[in-house]
Scaffold this motif. Structure first.
Motif, PDB file in Angstrom:
ATOM      1  N   HIS A  36      -7.480  -2.486  -2.196  1.00 32.18           N
ATOM      2  CA  HIS A  36      -6.038  -2.666  -1.961  1.00 32.18           C
ATOM      3  C   HIS A  36      -5.680  -2.426  -0.480  1.00 32.18           C
ATOM      4  O   HIS A  36      -4.611  -2.809  -0.031  1.00 32.18           O
ATOM      5  N   HIS A  96       0.830  -1.201   0.000  1.00 34.17           N
ATOM      6  CA  HIS A  96       0.000   0.000   0.000  1.00 34.17           C
ATOM      7  C   HIS A  96       0.875   1.265   0.000  1.00 34.17           C
ATOM      8  O   HIS A  96       0.646   2.205  -0.763  1.00 34.17           O
ATOM      9  N   HIS A 114      -3.260   9.447   1.615  1.00 33.38           N
ATOM     10  CA  HIS A 114      -2.468   8.413   2.293  1.00 33.38           C
ATOM     11  C   HIS A 114      -1.551   9.011   3.360  1.00 33.38           C
ATOM     12  O   HIS A 114      -1.330   8.380   4.392  1.00 33.38           O
ATOM     13  N   ASP A 132      -9.474   4.516   4.278  1.00 30.92           N
ATOM     14  CA  ASP A 132      -9.330   4.017   2.909  1.00 30.92           C
ATOM     15  C   ASP A 132     -10.107   2.709   2.786  1.00 30.92           C
ATOM     16  O   ASP A 132      -9.783   1.734   3.466  1.00 30.92           O
TER      17      ASP A 132
HETATM   18 MN   MN3 Z   1      -5.037   3.329  -0.631  1.00 31.07          MN
END
Ligand code: MN3
Length: 243
Positions: free
Chosen positions: A212, A61, A114, A208
């Motif tokens: 993924h 990630h 992120h 998130d």
């Molecule tokens: Mn992500």
């Protein structure tokens, strides 16, 4: 905003290093380099959030997905002069050339989101999990009724994002209230020309829910990912984002 400040410090450090190597004549390449967005290291080892989030997921990630957003954002921004914070990019997205707007939205969003995500978590031994305290706890009680109600509504929102996207706790720009919003893809609540006014505000916490972020360990069990994620939320850090 702690992210902006940290990025600014990193850029300043890079600029300083370049200047020390070539005193008095910073080349254009070096000054462009200095203005670029940085992939921050994870603030803890990749396995530190286990069992909530496994090390392999964290590595891929951060090292692949997040790194890719930063790299593509920098490639796009190399076409314009000037230095921008993420907040400036998102607030003024529609002032950039149309060809750049998609890159800012998708890769700028991916990079910023992120940064916020990693710093919104901490291992339980270092403050992760539990409940907020102080002013944030009071504000959550005021705007949601209780922490339990907030947590339930947030989990519900994150669990029902269709496809890829994020769930957010924001301090809404229009009235200062704490509200939960969701966004698609890498959109975030700072993107003025993308979201309706009621979804705009300061992101305090973001989750998130792209596959993924959890699929290796949880496969299709997004609800389990969400309930375990609460055990690593870094409330002291989230509190710092409250105005
Ligand atoms: Mn992500």
């Amino acid at each position: 905003m702690p992210i902006t400040r940290r990025d600014a410090l990193k850029r300043t450090a890079l600029l300083g290093a370049a200047a020390a190597l070539a005193p008095g004549w910073l080349t254009r390449a070096q000054s462009v380099e200095a203005a670029m967005f940085v992939l921050p290291d994870l603030p803890y080892p990749a396995n530190a959030l286990e069992p909530a989030i496994d090390a392999r997921t964290m590595q891929i990630h951060h090292d692949k997905h997040h790194a890719g957003y930063v790299r593509k954002l920098n490639a796009a921004m190399a076409e314009v002069s000037g230095e921008y914070s993420y907040e400036e990019l998102f607030a003024g997205m529609d002032t950039f050339p149309e060809t750049l707007q998609g890159a800012i939205r998708n890769n700028g969003g991916g990079a910023y989101n992120h940064d916020l995500f990693w710093t919104s978590m901490a291992p339980p031994a270092r403050g992760g999990g539990g409940m907020p305290s102080g002013a944030l706890a009071a504000k959550i009680n005021q705007d949601f009724g209780s922490f339990a109600v907030f947590q339930d509504q947030f989990s519900q929102a994150a669990g029902t994002v269709f496809g890829s996207g994020w769930a957010w706790l924001i301090q809404r720009k229009s009235d200062g209230k704490l509200v939960i919003v969701t966004t698609e893809n890498q959109d975030n609540p700072l993107m003025v020309s993308v979201l309706p006014p009621e979804k705009l505000g300061t992101p305090l916490l973001g989750l998130d829910v792209w596959e993924h972020a959890y699929y290796l360990h949880y496969q299709n069990r997004r609800a389990d990912y969400i309930s375990n994620w609460w055990k690593v939320v870094n409330w002291p850090e989230v509190s710092l984002r409250l105005a």
